[in-house]
Design an enzyme around this catalytic site. Structure first.
Site, PDB file in Angstrom:
ATOM      1  N   CYS A 113       0.786  -1.322   0.182  1.00 40.18           N
ATOM      2  CA  CYS A 113      -0.088  -0.090  -0.092  1.00 40.18           C
ATOM      3  C   CYS A 113       0.937   1.309  -0.058  1.00 40.18           C
ATOM      4  CB  CYS A 113      -1.042  -0.054   1.193  1.00 40.18           C
ATOM      5  SG  CYS A 113      -2.130  -1.429   1.290  1.00 40.18           S
ATOM      6  N   HIS A 253      -3.324   7.525   1.796  1.00 39.62           N
ATOM      7  CA  HIS A 253      -3.897   6.049   1.705  1.00 39.62           C
ATOM      8  C   HIS A 253      -5.243   5.756   2.140  1.00 39.62           C
ATOM      9  CE1 HIS A 253      -3.990   1.948   0.848  1.00 39.62           C
ATOM     10  NE2 HIS A 253      -3.533   1.562   1.934  1.00 39.62           N
ATOM     11  N   ASN A 283     -10.018   0.127  -0.396  1.00 44.96           N
ATOM     12  CA  ASN A 283      -8.659   0.197  -0.138  1.00 44.96           C
ATOM     13  C   ASN A 283      -8.053  -0.218  -1.634  1.00 44.96           C
ATOM     14  OD1 ASN A 283      -6.091  -0.389   0.269  1.00 44.96           O
ATOM     15  ND2 ASN A 283      -6.113  -1.067   2.203  1.00 44.96           N
TER      16      ASN A 283
HETATM   17  N1  COA Z   1     -18.725  -8.275   8.567  1.00 39.17           N
HETATM   18  C1  COA Z   1     -19.437  -8.300   9.826  1.00 39.17           C
HETATM   19  N2  COA Z   1     -18.798  -8.668  10.906  1.00 39.17           N
HETATM   20  C2  COA Z   1     -17.467  -8.705  10.771  1.00 39.17           C
HETATM   21  C3  COA Z   1     -16.742  -8.331   9.349  1.00 39.17           C
HETATM   22  C4  COA Z   1     -17.696  -8.133   8.344  1.00 39.17           C
HETATM   23  N3  COA Z   1     -17.283  -7.989   7.144  1.00 39.17           N
HETATM   24  N4  COA Z   1     -15.279  -8.894   9.625  1.00 39.17           N
HETATM   25  C5  COA Z   1     -15.167  -8.883  10.781  1.00 39.17           C
HETATM   26  N5  COA Z   1     -16.462  -8.802  11.588  1.00 39.17           N
HETATM   27  C6  COA Z   1     -16.850  -9.458  13.012  1.00 39.17           C
HETATM   28  C7  COA Z   1     -15.414 -10.111  13.679  1.00 39.17           C
HETATM   29  O1  COA Z   1     -15.489 -11.513  13.279  1.00 39.17           O
HETATM   30  C8  COA Z   1     -15.679  -9.687  15.170  1.00 39.17           C
HETATM   31  O2  COA Z   1     -16.719 -10.570  15.677  1.00 39.17           O
HETATM   32  P1  COA Z   1     -16.677 -10.907  17.129  1.00 39.17           P
HETATM   33  O3  COA Z   1     -16.623  -9.940  18.043  1.00 39.17           O
HETATM   34  O4  COA Z   1     -18.036 -11.888  17.192  1.00 39.17           O
HETATM   35  O5  COA Z   1     -15.292 -11.910  16.795  1.00 39.17           O
HETATM   36  C9  COA Z   1     -16.217  -8.264  15.108  1.00 39.17           C
HETATM   37  O6  COA Z   1     -16.536  -7.922  13.848  1.00 39.17           O
HETATM   38  C10 COA Z   1     -15.233  -7.066  15.381  1.00 39.17           C
HETATM   39  O7  COA Z   1     -14.135  -7.296  14.486  1.00 39.17           O
HETATM   40  P2  COA Z   1     -12.663  -6.718  14.649  1.00 39.17           P
HETATM   41  O8  COA Z   1     -11.580  -7.086  13.846  1.00 39.17           O
HETATM   42  O9  COA Z   1     -12.134  -6.508  16.078  1.00 39.17           O
HETATM   43  O10 COA Z   1     -13.300  -5.489  14.187  1.00 39.17           O
HETATM   44  P3  COA Z   1     -12.524  -3.763  14.225  1.00 39.17           P
HETATM   45  O11 COA Z   1     -13.534  -2.709  14.750  1.00 39.17           O
HETATM   46  O12 COA Z   1     -11.068  -3.922  14.112  1.00 39.17           O
HETATM   47  O13 COA Z   1     -12.555  -3.471  12.564  1.00 39.17           O
HETATM   48  C11 COA Z   1     -11.183  -3.456  10.531  1.00 39.17           C
HETATM   49  C12 COA Z   1     -11.895  -4.272  11.630  1.00 39.17           C
HETATM   50  C13 COA Z   1     -10.446  -4.564   9.718  1.00 39.17           C
HETATM   51  C14 COA Z   1     -12.244  -2.760   9.689  1.00 39.17           C
HETATM   52  C15 COA Z   1     -10.319  -2.509  11.342  1.00 39.17           C
HETATM   53  O14 COA Z   1      -9.441  -3.480  12.300  1.00 39.17           O
HETATM   54  C16 COA Z   1      -9.396  -1.939  10.155  1.00 39.17           C
HETATM   55  O15 COA Z   1      -9.853  -1.219   9.657  1.00 39.17           O
HETATM   56  N6  COA Z   1      -8.106  -2.255  10.282  1.00 39.17           N
HETATM   57  C17 COA Z   1      -7.092  -1.790   9.364  1.00 39.17           C
HETATM   58  C18 COA Z   1      -7.098  -2.561   8.220  1.00 39.17           C
HETATM   59  C19 COA Z   1      -6.372  -1.919   7.063  1.00 39.17           C
HETATM   60  O16 COA Z   1      -6.696  -0.560   6.996  1.00 39.17           O
HETATM   61  N7  COA Z   1      -5.570  -2.454   6.713  1.00 39.17           N
HETATM   62  C20 COA Z   1      -4.812  -2.391   5.206  1.00 39.17           C
HETATM   63  C21 COA Z   1      -3.557  -1.234   5.821  1.00 39.17           C
HETATM   64  S1  COA Z   1      -2.974  -0.935   4.145  1.00 39.17           S
END
Ligand code: COA
Length: 326
Positions: A113, A253, A283
């Protein structure tokens, strides 16, 4: 002094636009969850005949036209991608052939990225060395082809697309605070390979002999992103000798709206100065910064004379920022 001046931008998106509701019909997710956690509403997904190289070509043609130069005026192509058309040759050389450029320097940069920021620093260094004069710097990706479409924690986050800029070596005033000092004023890059396992693809030519699928521990990535991005933007601005309030636009980004908000808050930058396209593109990895920049140029927000900061963070981890006067 010689600086790399931005003379044109372009972008390209696959024809097919996919909503959150369409994804919810395939995996266990909802529009509400995706919008609340990420700000994403749509992404474009490449169809038959659309590849990283074709998207890169279309973005490059738009950038060349905006710059008022022809493909033959280009003597350097640096293409950032983690999803090349083939393991080799470099996708940059495919784009070179598609553009009909008889001879130039052409290669790919892999920093996921942050790839576009890495490509900008590489191209800037080559232009300032005086050997090359005019560069196409491209970020292009088809992440849809390395996603695990059964993993709801990753497949909802990414999209496909390409963005390109044309940089030209020009003599500009030394003093970066001089309004006539156009071009790239400073760049800063970093990498920390200890975090490979937080965001990676589980295959490759030399390990599994397969392409592999993207894997990510999203929560940990999020934590690192805000800290690293705020720090590298401050570092690049200090290197340019400019205060934060000199910034007209940040083009980040586009990973997640919450990362963009948190990073802007950390630097006390008003949200109105942050270009946001993650809602429409999701993304798009190395394509996201030039795609967002092109949209902001085309809708008349980013204009000549303004100070713009580009920033990105991605797998590796790698991260970086660039400060330029348009
Ligand atoms: N739809 C519904 N539920 C989902 C889901 C989806 N697409 N993806 C994950 N969940 C659930 C998980 O299973 C989890 O359930 P649980 O509590 O029963 O275990 C719950 O949602 C919370 O998951 P979590 O991973 O803790 O959520 P979060 O608030 O951290 O959000 C992201 C997840 C990925 C959106 C967030 O962590 C994020 O944006 N991270 C950065 C990722 C990124 O930008 N990467 C690229 C960098 S280049």
């Amino acid at each position: 002094m010689i600086r790399s001046v931005l003379i044109g931008t372009g972008s390209a998106l696959p024809a097919r636009r996919v909503s959150n509701a369409e994804l919810a019909a395939q995996v266990d997710t909802t529009d509400e969850w995706i919008v609340e956690r990420t700000g994403i509403r749509f992404r474009h997904i490449a169809g038959e005949g659309e590849t990283t190289a074709t998207l890169a070509r279309d973005a490059a043609l738009a950038a060349l036209s905006a710059a008022g130069v022809t493909a033959q005026d280009i003597d350097l192509i640096v293409l950032a991608t983690a999803t090349p058309d083939n393991t080799f040759p470099a996708t940059a050389t495919k784009v070179q052939a598609m553009l009909g450029i008889d001879d130039c320097v052409a290669f790919d940069v892999a920093a996921v990225c942050s790839g576009f920021l890495y490509a900008v620093q590489v191209a800037d260094s080559m232009l300032r060395s005086g050997v090359q004069r005019r560069a196409l710097v491209i970020g292009a990706e088809t992440f849809s082809r390395i996603l695990d479409w059964e993993d709801r924690t990753t497949c909802v986050l990414f999209g496909d697309g390409a963005g390109a800029i044309v940089l030209e070596a020009r003599d500009t005033p030394d003093d970066a605070t001089d309004a006539r000092a156009r071009g790239i004023l400073a760049t800063r890059l970093h990498a920390d390979g200890r975090h490979n396992e937080l965001l990676y693809v589980d295959g490759g030519p030399s390990t599994t002999g397969t392409v592999g699928k993207l894997r990510m521990k999203g929560r940990e990535v999020f934590r690192h992103a805000v800290v690293n991005l705020a720090a590298v933007m401050e570092e690049a601005l200090a290197a340019a000798g400019l205060p934060t309030d000199a910034v007209d636009w940040v083009v980040p980004h586009q990973a997640n709206a919450r990362i963009l908000d948190a990073t802007a808050r950390k630097l006390s930058l008003p949200a109105e100065k942050v270009v946001m396209t993650v809602d429409r593109h999701a993304n798009t990895s190395a394509a996201s910064v030039p795609l967002a920049l092109d949209q902001a140029v085309r809708d008349g927000r980013v204009v000549a004379g303004q100070i713009v900061v580009l920033e990105a963070m991605g797998g590796g981890f790698t991260w970086g920022a660039a400060v330029l006067r348009i």
